[in-house]
Design an enzyme around this catalytic site. Structure first.
Site, PDB file in Angstrom:
ATOM      1  N   SER A 108      -0.829  -6.094   4.142  1.00  0.00           N
ATOM      2  CA  SER A 108      -0.468  -6.767   2.894  1.00  0.00           C
ATOM      3  C   SER A 108      -1.345  -7.960   2.537  1.00  0.00           C
ATOM      4  O   SER A 108      -1.175  -8.533   1.464  1.00  0.00           O
ATOM      5  CB  SER A 108       0.997  -7.215   2.941  1.00  0.00           C
ATOM      6  N   LYS A 111      -2.959  -7.863  -0.772  1.00  0.00           N
ATOM      7  CA  LYS A 111      -2.283  -8.339  -1.987  1.00  0.00           C
ATOM      8  C   LYS A 111      -2.950  -9.598  -2.554  1.00  0.00           C
ATOM      9  O   LYS A 111      -2.727  -9.937  -3.725  1.00  0.00           O
ATOM     10  CB  LYS A 111      -0.802  -8.607  -1.696  1.00  0.00           C
ATOM     11  N   SER A 166       6.475  -9.913   0.022  1.00  0.00           N
ATOM     12  CA  SER A 166       5.449  -8.873   0.164  1.00  0.00           C
ATOM     13  C   SER A 166       5.954  -7.558  -0.409  1.00  0.00           C
ATOM     14  O   SER A 166       5.690  -6.474   0.144  1.00  0.00           O
ATOM     15  CB  SER A 166       5.055  -8.713   1.639  1.00  0.00           C
TER      16      SER A 166
END
Length: 418
Positions: A108, A111, A166
């Site tokens: 993640s 991101k 997340s």
């Protein structure tokens, strides 16, 4: 002394000799400015910060740990991560790194690139009603914030879901608002290249494991540094707690970055700004963080620690941050987070000016820079002789040779004339 025709001829020859002596150009004879000694120490015992110089980005392509300590530099901590980077978030200088360009799954932390790409397109107060199609294709076992179809959310709520929880569901909705999943993938790839992040290959914009999807500690540090230059990004990534709407009510969400919140027995890091953590079974634990201390801001990325349990990524990031702050002014940079194009543009000005003139008008033009203009561009240039000043020593030598020749000719021919 009676000057005979032979002597006058010899004197004229000496004059001609002086006229044809070549005058060196600035680039041909100018000695390099002396470099500051690596061990220079100020009167209070602190090492003098290294002079700024062009940083060779190829150094970070080497395997293993890269660091250039000066006198008094602290010892690097021993960390188990496969790859990591410590950099100055303001200057972009990489202070130390290990296998910085090693391609690894980012989880993640990708991101961060998603946010850099999508954040500018919609204001935080804009509202959006989620459709069922926008939540299709979310990977099994994904982290979720709890976005529901048919509910209306502010864009700022969705970004809180991305940064704090997340939430891959929030990513899917925001991607749909920005052209769709495939379009978002292409946009992120283009953004990565524009930032000089050449190791990243985007397949799934939420960071979910996908064949061929990789990034690197270097690229994650690039994304983190770019994010810290954006007030919106910084505000979201540094938020510890927020309320997430659920129709007529809301529920609390907490940032999963333990260094920011101090959750689960991980002590908060003083001055931490945040940024993003991640985990998948394929990537292991990944983290990119920023922190401020004493007027200095660092960005650290850590990928896949090999020991210490699930929270080792936080403790290893803590050690690297501590080292980075202690190493201020005590190490020479081993690379830069700036794109290679920017580094070429920041090469020393006199060198660039000379290169342009060589290209346009041949090598002779490189030494034609006016001293005043050169000094204005680079104060160190004042210590470098150029133009006529550079030719002065040779002119004096030529004059001495001419005088010696005249005296020899006078003694040989003038004595007979007398």
């Amino acid at each position: 002394m009676i000057v005979t025709p032979a002597v006058r001829h010899a004197t004229a020859g000496a004059a001609v000799l002086l006229l044809v002596l070549p005058v060196p150009t600035a680039t041909a004879s100018a000695p390099a400015a002396p470099a500051a000694p690596a061990s220079a120490v100020s009167s209070v015992g602190e090492p003098t910060p290294p002079a700024r110089s062009f940083v060779d980005p190829a150094r970070l392509d080497r395997s293993g740990t890269q660091v250039q300590p000066l006198r008094g530099a602290p010892q690097l901590p021993s960390v188990s991560a496969l790859s990591w980077v410590v950099a100055d978030a303001v200057t972009g200088e990489v202070l130390a790194a290990r296998d910085a360009h090693r391609p690894l799954p980012p989880a993640s932390t990708l991101k961060t690139l998603f946010a850099l790409t999508a954040l500018p397109h919609h204001g935080g107060n804009e509202r959006h009603t989620v459709s069922d199609e926008e939540l299709n294709g979310i990977g099994e076992g994904s982290s979720l914030v709890g976005v529901k179809e048919g509910y209306t959310y502010k864009v700022s709520d969705l970004w809180n879901g991305v940064f704090l929880s997340s939430g891959n569901d929030a990513v899917h909705v925001l991607a749909a608002m920005n052209g769709g999943w495939e379009s978002m993938t292409r946009q992120m790839q283009e953004k990565a290249r524009a930032l000089g992040a050449r190791d990243t290959r985007v397949v799934s914009p939420d960071g979910y494991d996908a064949p061929g999807q990789v990034s690197s500690a270097y690229d994650l540090a690039v994304f983190g540094r770019a994010g810290l230059q954006d007030p919106q990004f910084t505000r979201y990534c540094s938020t510890r707690y927020a309320d997430f709407p659920a129709g007529s009510w809301s529920f609390g969400i907490a940032n999963t970055n333990r260094l920011l919140t101090g959750a689960d027995g991980v002590a908060r890091y003083p001055g931490l700004i945040g940024i993003k953590n991640g985990y998948t079974s394929n990537a292991g634990n990944t983290l990119v963080v920023g922190a401020r201390r004493g007027g200095r801001t660092l960005v650290v990325s850590v990928m896949n620690p090999q020991g210490g349990g699930g929270f080792a990524v936080y403790e290893e990031a803590r050690e690297l941050l501590d080292w980075g702050f202690d190493a201020a002014g005590r190490v020479r940079p081993v690379g830069s987070l700036k794109p290679a194009k920017s580094l070429r543009q920041e090469a020393p000005q006199p060198v660039r000016a000379a290169a342009r003139k060589v290209t346009k008008a041949g090598p002779e033009a490189a030494g034609a820079t006016k001293p005043a203009a050169a000094a204005a561009r680079d104060p160190h240039r004042q210590a470098t002789p150029s133009g006529k000043a550079a030719g002065l020593p040779l002119a004096l030598v030529g004059a001495a040779l001419g005088a010696a020749l005249s005296l020899w000719l006078w003694r040989r021919f003038g004595a007979r004339a007398n």
